[in-house]
Scaffold this motif. Structure first.
Motif, PDB file in Angstrom:
ATOM      1  N   ILE A 119       0.845  -1.196   0.000  1.00  0.00           N
ATOM      2  CA  ILE A 119       0.000   0.000   0.000  1.00  0.00           C
ATOM      3  C   ILE A 119       0.884   1.251   0.000  1.00  0.00           C
ATOM      4  O   ILE A 119       0.660   2.190  -0.759  1.00  0.00           O
ATOM      5  N   GLY A 120       1.917   1.261   0.838  1.00  0.00           N
ATOM      6  CA  GLY A 120       2.850   2.390   0.886  1.00  0.00           C
ATOM      7  C   GLY A 120       3.574   2.601  -0.431  1.00  0.00           C
ATOM      8  O   GLY A 120       3.751   3.733  -0.880  1.00  0.00           O
ATOM      9  N   HIS A 121       3.984   1.512  -1.068  1.00  0.00           N
ATOM     10  CA  HIS A 121       4.642   1.626  -2.379  1.00  0.00           C
ATOM     11  C   HIS A 121       3.709   2.269  -3.394  1.00  0.00           C
ATOM     12  O   HIS A 121       4.126   3.130  -4.177  1.00  0.00           O
ATOM     13  N   LEU A 122       2.455   1.836  -3.414  1.00  0.00           N
ATOM     14  CA  LEU A 122       1.492   2.384  -4.376  1.00  0.00           C
ATOM     15  C   LEU A 122       1.297   3.883  -4.172  1.00  0.00           C
ATOM     16  O   LEU A 122       1.239   4.642  -5.140  1.00  0.00           O
ATOM     17  N   ILE A 123       1.215   4.307  -2.920  1.00  0.00           N
ATOM     18  CA  ILE A 123       1.024   5.727  -2.622  1.00  0.00           C
ATOM     19  C   ILE A 123       2.191   6.558  -3.150  1.00  0.00           C
ATOM     20  O   ILE A 123       1.995   7.655  -3.675  1.00  0.00           O
ATOM     21  N   PHE A 124       3.406   6.020  -3.053  1.00  0.00           N
ATOM     22  CA  PHE A 124       4.588   6.766  -3.482  1.00  0.00           C
ATOM     23  C   PHE A 124       5.076   6.381  -4.880  1.00  0.00           C
ATOM     24  O   PHE A 124       6.155   6.784  -5.295  1.00  0.00           O
ATOM     25  N   GLY A 125       4.281   5.611  -5.624  1.00  0.00           N
ATOM     26  CA  GLY A 125       4.604   5.322  -7.023  1.00  0.00           C
ATOM     27  C   GLY A 125       5.752   4.353  -7.225  1.00  0.00           C
ATOM     28  O   GLY A 125       6.581   4.562  -8.109  1.00  0.00           O
ATOM     29  N   MET A 126       5.807   3.295  -6.416  1.00  0.00           N
ATOM     30  CA  MET A 126       6.885   2.307  -6.528  1.00  0.00           C
ATOM     31  C   MET A 126       6.308   0.916  -6.773  1.00  0.00           C
ATOM     32  O   MET A 126       5.179   0.623  -6.395  1.00  0.00           O
ATOM     33  N   ARG A 127       7.142   0.066  -7.379  1.00  0.00           N
ATOM     34  CA  ARG A 127       6.746  -1.313  -7.674  1.00  0.00           C
ATOM     35  C   ARG A 127       7.939  -2.232  -7.483  1.00  0.00           C
ATOM     36  O   ARG A 127       9.071  -1.879  -7.822  1.00  0.00           O
ATOM     37  N   VAL A 128       7.688  -3.431  -6.971  1.00  0.00           N
ATOM     38  CA  VAL A 128       8.726  -4.444  -6.788  1.00  0.00           C
ATOM     39  C   VAL A 128       8.720  -5.366  -8.000  1.00  0.00           C
ATOM     40  O   VAL A 128       7.679  -5.905  -8.367  1.00  0.00           O
ATOM     41  N   ASN A 129       9.872  -5.509  -8.641  1.00  0.00           N
ATOM     42  CA  ASN A 129      10.032  -6.397  -9.786  1.00  0.00           C
ATOM     43  C   ASN A 129      11.309  -7.200  -9.632  1.00  0.00           C
ATOM     44  O   ASN A 129      12.169  -6.841  -8.839  1.00  0.00           O
ATOM     45  N   THR A 130      11.430  -8.231 -10.451  1.00  0.00           N
ATOM     46  CA  THR A 130      12.724  -8.888 -10.555  1.00  0.00           C
ATOM     47  C   THR A 130      13.642  -7.946 -11.320  1.00  0.00           C
ATOM     48  O   THR A 130      13.177  -6.963 -11.909  1.00  0.00           O
ATOM     49  N   ILE A 131      14.911  -8.238 -11.345  1.00  0.00           N
ATOM     50  CA  ILE A 131      15.855  -7.390 -12.063  1.00  0.00           C
ATOM     51  C   ILE A 131      15.499  -7.317 -13.542  1.00  0.00           C
ATOM     52  O   ILE A 131      15.685  -6.296 -14.188  1.00  0.00           O
ATOM     53  N   ARG A 132      14.923  -8.392 -14.090  1.00  0.00           N
ATOM     54  CA  ARG A 132      14.535  -8.417 -15.503  1.00  0.00           C
ATOM     55  C   ARG A 132      13.206  -7.704 -15.765  1.00  0.00           C
ATOM     56  O   ARG A 132      12.724  -7.675 -16.889  1.00  0.00           O
ATOM     57  N   GLY A 133      12.581  -7.162 -14.704  1.00  0.00           N
ATOM     58  CA  GLY A 133      11.337  -6.425 -14.865  1.00  0.00           C
ATOM     59  C   GLY A 133      10.083  -7.267 -14.774  1.00  0.00           C
ATOM     60  O   GLY A 133       8.990  -6.796 -15.084  1.00  0.00           O
ATOM     61  N   GLY A 154      18.730  -3.135  -0.750  1.00  0.00           N
ATOM     62  CA  GLY A 154      19.102  -3.774   0.496  1.00  0.00           C
ATOM     63  C   GLY A 154      19.405  -5.243   0.261  1.00  0.00           C
ATOM     64  O   GLY A 154      19.042  -5.818  -0.773  1.00  0.00           O
ATOM     65  N   ALA A 155      20.063  -5.863   1.235  1.00  0.00           N
ATOM     66  CA  ALA A 155      20.388  -7.289   1.119  1.00  0.00           C
ATOM     67  C   ALA A 155      19.124  -8.128   0.943  1.00  0.00           C
ATOM     68  O   ALA A 155      19.157  -9.176   0.293  1.00  0.00           O
ATOM     69  N   HIS A 156      18.004  -7.674   1.497  1.00  0.00           N
ATOM     70  CA  HIS A 156      16.747  -8.410   1.338  1.00  0.00           C
ATOM     71  C   HIS A 156      16.300  -8.436  -0.123  1.00  0.00           C
ATOM     72  O   HIS A 156      15.643  -9.387  -0.549  1.00  0.00           O
ATOM     73  N   GLU A 157      16.681  -7.436  -0.902  1.00  0.00           N
ATOM     74  CA  GLU A 157      16.348  -7.424  -2.324  1.00  0.00           C
ATOM     75  C   GLU A 157      17.406  -8.137  -3.158  1.00  0.00           C
ATOM     76  O   GLU A 157      17.086  -8.837  -4.113  1.00  0.00           O
ATOM     77  N   VAL A 158      18.651  -7.963  -2.800  1.00  0.00           N
ATOM     78  CA  VAL A 158      19.730  -8.630  -3.531  1.00  0.00           C
ATOM     79  C   VAL A 158      19.569 -10.146  -3.415  1.00  0.00           C
ATOM     80  O   VAL A 158      19.672 -10.864  -4.418  1.00  0.00           O
ATOM     81  N   LEU A 159      19.301 -10.644  -2.210  1.00  0.00           N
ATOM     82  CA  LEU A 159      19.167 -12.087  -1.992  1.00  0.00           C
ATOM     83  C   LEU A 159      17.961 -12.692  -2.711  1.00  0.00           C
ATOM     84  O   LEU A 159      17.973 -13.867  -3.056  1.00  0.00           O
ATOM     85  N   THR A 160      16.937 -11.895  -2.948  1.00  0.00           N
ATOM     86  CA  THR A 160      15.741 -12.403  -3.628  1.00  0.00           C
ATOM     87  C   THR A 160      15.696 -12.041  -5.108  1.00  0.00           C
ATOM     88  O   THR A 160      14.761 -12.420  -5.811  1.00  0.00           O
ATOM     89  N   GLY A 161      16.692 -11.293  -5.589  1.00  0.00           N
ATOM     90  CA  GLY A 161      16.744 -10.919  -7.002  1.00  0.00           C
ATOM     91  C   GLY A 161      15.714  -9.877  -7.381  1.00  0.00           C
ATOM     92  O   GLY A 161      15.252  -9.837  -8.519  1.00  0.00           O
ATOM     93  N   LEU A 162      15.334  -9.037  -6.422  1.00  0.00           N
ATOM     94  CA  LEU A 162      14.312  -8.027  -6.663  1.00  0.00           C
ATOM     95  C   LEU A 162      14.896  -6.621  -6.640  1.00  0.00           C
ATOM     96  O   LEU A 162      15.992  -6.399  -6.135  1.00  0.00           O
ATOM     97  N   VAL A 163      14.135  -5.685  -7.173  1.00  0.00           N
ATOM     98  CA  VAL A 163      14.503  -4.274  -7.139  1.00  0.00           C
ATOM     99  C   VAL A 163      13.211  -3.463  -6.997  1.00  0.00           C
ATOM    100  O   VAL A 163      12.186  -3.805  -7.597  1.00  0.00           O
ATOM    101  N   LEU A 164      13.257  -2.440  -6.155  1.00  0.00           N
ATOM    102  CA  LEU A 164      12.119  -1.552  -5.973  1.00  0.00           C
ATOM    103  C   LEU A 164      12.290  -0.377  -6.928  1.00  0.00           C
ATOM    104  O   LEU A 164      13.259   0.376  -6.815  1.00  0.00           O
ATOM    105  N   ARG A 165      11.356  -0.261  -7.876  1.00  0.00           N
ATOM    106  CA  ARG A 165      11.482   0.747  -8.945  1.00  0.00           C
ATOM    107  C   ARG A 165      10.305   1.720  -8.891  1.00  0.00           C
ATOM    108  O   ARG A 165       9.231   1.382  -8.421  1.00  0.00           O
ATOM    109  N   ARG A 166      10.561   2.910  -9.404  1.00  0.00           N
ATOM    110  CA  ARG A 166       9.504   3.906  -9.529  1.00  0.00           C
ATOM    111  C   ARG A 166       8.655   3.568 -10.760  1.00  0.00           C
ATOM    112  O   ARG A 166       9.187   3.122 -11.761  1.00  0.00           O
ATOM    113  N   PHE A 167       7.353   3.789 -10.673  1.00  0.00           N
ATOM    114  CA  PHE A 167       6.519   3.605 -11.865  1.00  0.00           C
ATOM    115  C   PHE A 167       5.898   4.907 -12.338  1.00  0.00           C
ATOM    116  O   PHE A 167       5.185   4.947 -13.311  1.00  0.00           O
ATOM    117  N   ARG A 168       6.201   5.995 -11.646  1.00  0.00           N
ATOM    118  CA  ARG A 168       5.757   7.314 -12.128  1.00  0.00           C
ATOM    119  C   ARG A 168       6.744   8.372 -11.722  1.00  0.00           C
ATOM    120  O   ARG A 168       7.636   8.182 -10.983  1.00  0.00           O
TER     121      ARG A 168
END
Length: 140
Positions: A82-96, A126-140
């Motif tokens: 919910i917080g990510h959506l409010i601030f225009g962010m999305r969690v994806n794998t590195i490949r999108g 963060g290490a929590h994203e590196v270990l899971t292969g994720l990245v928090l990206r802006r969508f707007r």
């Protein structure tokens, strides 16, 4: 261009967070910055605290459990908390790609331990994203 680390191996030099991952410097698709992450975390933790207060008379363990369940399910279903959506962010794998089901759960458990979240790489992941292969990206 590369620079040497203390172990003597070459580490790719980057001019901005996300460059090594092929992401833009700013705007949609760029790595979400630290400040936005903190504000989103405060919103998500606040929602968990309100639910824990309402359902479990604010038991400390309940706040953590609700935070992990609520945010993991939101990321798995929506790609964002919910917080990510409010601030225009999305969690994806590195490949999108969408994170799937297991990555959000592992990411959020590691995030709740705090230490993995404050150990960041040059791409502000963060290490929590590196270990899971994720990245928090802006969508707007």
């Amino acid at each position: 261009m590369t620079k040497s680390s203390s172990a003597g191996s070459a580490v790719p030099e980057s001019n901005y967070p996300g460059e090594r991952l092929g992401l833009p410097e700013e705007g949609p698709g760029s790595v979400a910055r630290f400040g936005m992450r903190i504000f989103a975390l405060v919103i998500d933790w606040g929602l968990a605290a309100v639910l824990a207060w309402w359902i479990f008379d604010y038991a400390a363990f309940a706040v953590s459990a609700i935070f992990i369940v609520l945010t993991s399910v939101c990321i798995a279903l929506l790609g964002s908390t919910i917080g990510h959506l409010i601030f225009g962010m999305r969690v994806n794998t590195i490949r999108g790609e969408a994170p799937g089901w297991w990555r959000p759960w592992v990411r959020q458990v590691l995030l709740s331990l705090v230490i993995p979240a404050i150990i960041m790489d040059s791409d502000q992941r963060g290490a929590h994203e590196v270990l899971t292969g994720l990245v928090l990206r802006r969508f707007r």
